[in-house]
Enzyme design. Structure first.
Site, mmCIF file in Angstrom:
data_model
loop_
_atom_site.group_PDB
_atom_site.id
_atom_site.type_symbol
_atom_site.label_atom_id
_atom_site.label_comp_id
_atom_site.label_asym_id
_atom_site.label_seq_id
_atom_site.Cartn_x
_atom_site.Cartn_y
_atom_site.Cartn_z
ATOM 1 N N SER A 80 -1.104 -2.040 -3.589
ATOM 2 C CA SER A 80 -1.702 -3.168 -2.880
ATOM 3 C C SER A 80 -2.668 -2.721 -1.780
ATOM 4 C CB SER A 80 -0.602 -4.023 -2.251
ATOM 5 O OG SER A 80 -1.144 -4.937 -1.322
ATOM 6 N N ASN B 11 -4.747 -9.128 -10.721
ATOM 7 C CA ASN B 11 -6.098 -9.391 -10.205
ATOM 8 C C ASN B 11 -7.142 -8.534 -10.908
ATOM 9 O OD1 ASN B 11 -5.201 -11.280 -8.343
ATOM 10 N ND2 ASN B 11 -4.888 -9.751 -6.752
ATOM 11 N N ARG B 12 -6.767 -7.295 -11.256
ATOM 12 C CA ARG B 12 -7.717 -6.383 -11.903
ATOM 13 C C ARG B 12 -8.160 -6.878 -13.273
ATOM 14 N NH1 ARG B 12 -3.603 -3.092 -10.107
ATOM 15 N NH2 ARG B 12 -2.935 -2.627 -12.224
ATOM 16 N N TRP C 158 2.623 -13.794 4.881
ATOM 17 C CA TRP C 158 2.138 -13.169 3.650
ATOM 18 C C TRP C 158 0.665 -12.822 3.789
ATOM 19 C CZ3 TRP C 158 0.214 -16.078 -1.163
ATOM 20 C CH2 TRP C 158 -0.041 -15.173 -2.198
ATOM 21 N N GLY C 159 0.345 -11.560 3.640
ATOM 22 C CA GLY C 159 -1.040 -11.116 3.639
ATOM 23 C C GLY C 159 -1.463 -10.486 4.941
#
Length: 195
Positions: free
Chosen positions: A13, A55-56, A181-182
């Site tokens: 990540s 996501n990739r 989150w994030g």
């Protein structure tokens, strides 16, 4: 009693890389400790019911995500280089060894510098050994742990506990009964800690 921020992350990540750049300082300023909990993002996503592609695999999304990552890296004044592979399971497992020896923060910080700052190949055992040494750990003992049934069992147990707690992605920070989150939620985390 010192408050703890449970930091759930996966070395695959890049947003966790960005979060780790700021989280230790936020914790220190608030008189907190960071507990480092490695997860497996694909496993956590599936356990939470998110069966979508990574996501990739979504080309329009990865294009925008890369631009966002570059903006964040520029804001933080750090390098950002996609790694040569995304096979980070051994590095995640190694965090548990580092935690047992009181070296989780330096290990995670240097691991992210190598993986997302320099773009090394996480499959390279020499890089893992060098990271262990840089964090003040016995590199041979760390690699033995990662390759052992004990290490793999501990990593599996940590992932299971994260899923049971409701971890669905990374970076994810728990403090008290709050979840952030994030890396873009770190301001909210800092505000909460300083109330």
């Amino acid at each position: 009693m010192t408050r703890t921020i449970d930091f759930y992350f996966d070395f695959i990540s890049p947003f966790s890389y960005l979060a780790q750049l700021k989280l230790p300082d936020i914790a220190r300023k608030a008189g907190c400790e960071v507990a480092y909990w490695p997860i497996d993002i694909p496993e956590a996503k599936i356990a939470a019911g998110n069966y979508g592609p990574s996501n990739r695999e979504v080309l329009p999304k990865i294009k925008v995500m890369k631009a966002d990552l570059e903006r964040w890296a520029e804001r933080y004044g750090v390098p950002l280089t996609f790694p040569a592979s995304f096979d980070c399971a051994d590095w995640n497992c190694a965090v548990l060894f580092a935690s047992q020896h009181g070296k989780a923060e330096p290990f995670v910080t240097d691991a992210y510098r190598r993986i997302w700052g320099l773009g090394i190949d996480p499959r390279d055992r020499n890089e893992l050994a060098a990271c262990a040494t840089a964090a003040g750990l016995d590199a041979d003992a760390l690699i033995t742990f990662v390759e052992s049934p004990v290490g793999q069992t501990e990593y599996r147990k940590a992932r299971t506990q994260a899923i049971q707690r409701g971890v669905f992605g990374a970076p994810l920070m728990f403090v008290d009964d709050k979840i952030f989150w994030g890396n873009d939620r770190l301001d909210f985390l800092a505000e909460y800690l300083n109330k």
